[in-house]
Structures are given as C-alpha cells and as structure tokens.
Scaffold this active site. Structure first.
Site, mmCIF file in Angstrom:
data_model
loop_
_atom_site.group_PDB
_atom_site.id
_atom_site.type_symbol
_atom_site.label_atom_id
_atom_site.label_comp_id
_atom_site.label_asym_id
_atom_site.label_seq_id
_atom_site.Cartn_x
_atom_site.Cartn_y
_atom_site.Cartn_z
ATOM 1 N N LYS A 39 20.254 38.734 -24.654
ATOM 2 C CA LYS A 39 20.338 39.902 -25.531
ATOM 3 C C LYS A 39 19.164 40.856 -25.293
ATOM 4 O O LYS A 39 19.339 42.064 -25.168
ATOM 5 C CB LYS A 39 20.371 39.466 -26.999
ATOM 6 C CG LYS A 39 21.538 38.588 -27.365
ATOM 7 C CD LYS A 39 21.582 38.277 -28.862
ATOM 8 C CE LYS A 39 20.370 37.493 -29.341
ATOM 9 N NZ LYS A 39 20.280 36.147 -28.703
ATOM 10 N N ARG A 197 17.200 25.369 -32.628
ATOM 11 C CA ARG A 197 17.669 26.749 -32.783
ATOM 12 C C ARG A 197 19.150 26.865 -32.424
ATOM 13 O O ARG A 197 19.889 27.642 -33.035
ATOM 14 C CB ARG A 197 16.824 27.688 -31.925
ATOM 15 C CG ARG A 197 15.392 27.848 -32.425
ATOM 16 C CD ARG A 197 14.485 28.442 -31.370
ATOM 17 N NE ARG A 197 14.828 29.825 -31.080
ATOM 18 C CZ ARG A 197 14.359 30.481 -30.020
ATOM 19 N NH1 ARG A 197 13.588 29.873 -29.149
ATOM 20 N NH2 ARG A 197 14.691 31.744 -29.837
#
Length: 238
Positions: A39, A197
């Site tokens: 990203k 995560r």
C-alpha cells in the site's frame, strides 16, 4: 500569501501540475491489504498520476495534532490521557483532510477503514458531502510471502517512500534515493509481530472487503507480482 520566497522553478512546477490535473476525473479510493502488501509503495505512485492525495491514518493524525486543528486538539487531549483515539475523531480528521486543496481531485485512504463500523461512518461522511467511495483496491498476497517484505522494509518518513532490502533496495543502503536522507525501520516490522498483525487484519478487515464487495466496488489485485505490474493493474482498475 507572498510568493517572493518561492523559486521560479517551484512556481512553474505547480502551474504544470495544475494544468496536468485540470481534466482529471475525481477518484475517491481505499487501498486495503495486509501489512507488507505494498500500500505504501503503490499509493505515492498512483496519487501523482491521478492527482489524488494520499491519506495514511497515522500521518493524518500526527499532522492534525501538529497543526492544532479542531480534531487534532481533541485527539491530543485523548492521547494525553493515555487513551486510544476513537473512530469519531479519526473520521473527523479525515473530514478535515479531504477538504484540503491537494485532495480536490480525490484521495487514497490507506489504513482506514479497518472495520465495518468504520466503513459505515466513512460512508455517512461522504454521503453528507454528496460523494462516495469509487473503488476499493484490495492488494492480495499470501501470508508466507510477506515475511521478506516486512523484515526487509525501509521507510523514508517525510515522503512515505518505501524500499525493501530484497525486492526494491535503495541505490545507497539506508538512504532515500531522492533526498539522500536516512531511511528508518518500523518497530513492529518483525516476523513475530507480523504474525499477530495478520491475525488482526484477517479478522477485522476481511468483513470490510466483503462490505464493499457487496456494492461492486472492489478491484482484486495480485500484490505478489512485480511492483510495476501491480501498478499497471491498479491503474487499469481505477
């Protein structure tokens, strides 16, 4: 505002940018993907091509606090009490950010929404402004491929440019290619922390993808491909 201290080159660059962006169609997008999917690498490339602003949640929060905006003051007070900043404040900061001139042609949201309630709050905000999300870019990649991406990642803090020791190394180790400034590593870029995560991402964010999928707004992008190929595929889907 006085332009006496602005160089001629900077003025010409800004004029050229405005001419280039004048006919661009507005695009309001969200980049979704697990940590290490790319990203932060893809967003700066796409934002320049489509004249969008890149709104990374953490950066926006820090900028709002530093600038002393109304929402920034609220966030600072909450953080000073040792509490987490609530969704309402984050959405308020986004509302402030998308009104900035650099967001005139739209934005890339990176790191928000992470949950369906956040997605619904964002939708309500945009409806009030007479707009909505045009496309959600879902960067897909197997968890096993993310370890090198995460453990090899280096960041240039001020620009958001990212590098990778294995796949996209800087020309000079530890230095940003453009400015020569030092690169940094995130404290949670370890294999151990990545596992946790990823668990959080899959449990919280997959429902967000499903939420936008039901509206026909998701573009599924294979993020395991070469970086330039991923960029081309994103471009084709916007």
């Amino acid at each position: 505002m006085s332009l006496s201290n602005v160089s001629t080159k900077a003025l010409l660059d800004e004029i050229n940018r405005r001419l280039y962006c004048a006919d661009k169609e507005p695009k309001r997008t969200i980049f979704i993907g697990p940590p290490g999917a790319g990203k932060g690498t893809q967003a700066p490339l796409i934002k320049d091509e489509f004249c969008l602003c890149h709104l990374a949640t953490g950066d926006m929060l820090r900028a709002a606090v530093s600038a002393g905006t109304e929402m920034g003051k609220k966030a600072k007070a909450i953080m000073n009490e040792g509490k987490l900043v609530g969704d309402d404040v984050v959405v308020g900061i986004i509302a402030e950010a998308i009104e900035q001139p650099e967001c005139k042609k739209g934005f890339i949201l990176d790191g928000f929404p992470r949950t369906v309630p956040q997605a619904k709050m964002l939708e309500n905000l945009l409806v009030k402004k007479g707009t909505g999300i045009d496309k959600v870019v879902n960067l897909e990649i197997d968890d096993d491929l993310l370890v090198k991406r995460i453990t090899g990642r280096w960041i240039h803090p001020s620009s958001g440019r990212s590098y990778n020791t294995y796949f996209n190394p800087p020309k000079q180790a530890g230095k940003d290619d453009i400015t020569g400034e030092p690169l940094t590593k995130r404290g949670d870029d370890t294999a151990e922390k990545l596992t946790q995560r990823l668990k959080v991402f899959h449990s919280q964010t997959q429902p967000v993808i499903d939420f936008y999928e039901s509206k026909g707004k998701v573009a599924h992008i294979d993020a395991s491909l070469d970086m330039s190929e991923v960029t081309r595929n994103i471009r084709k889907n916007l």
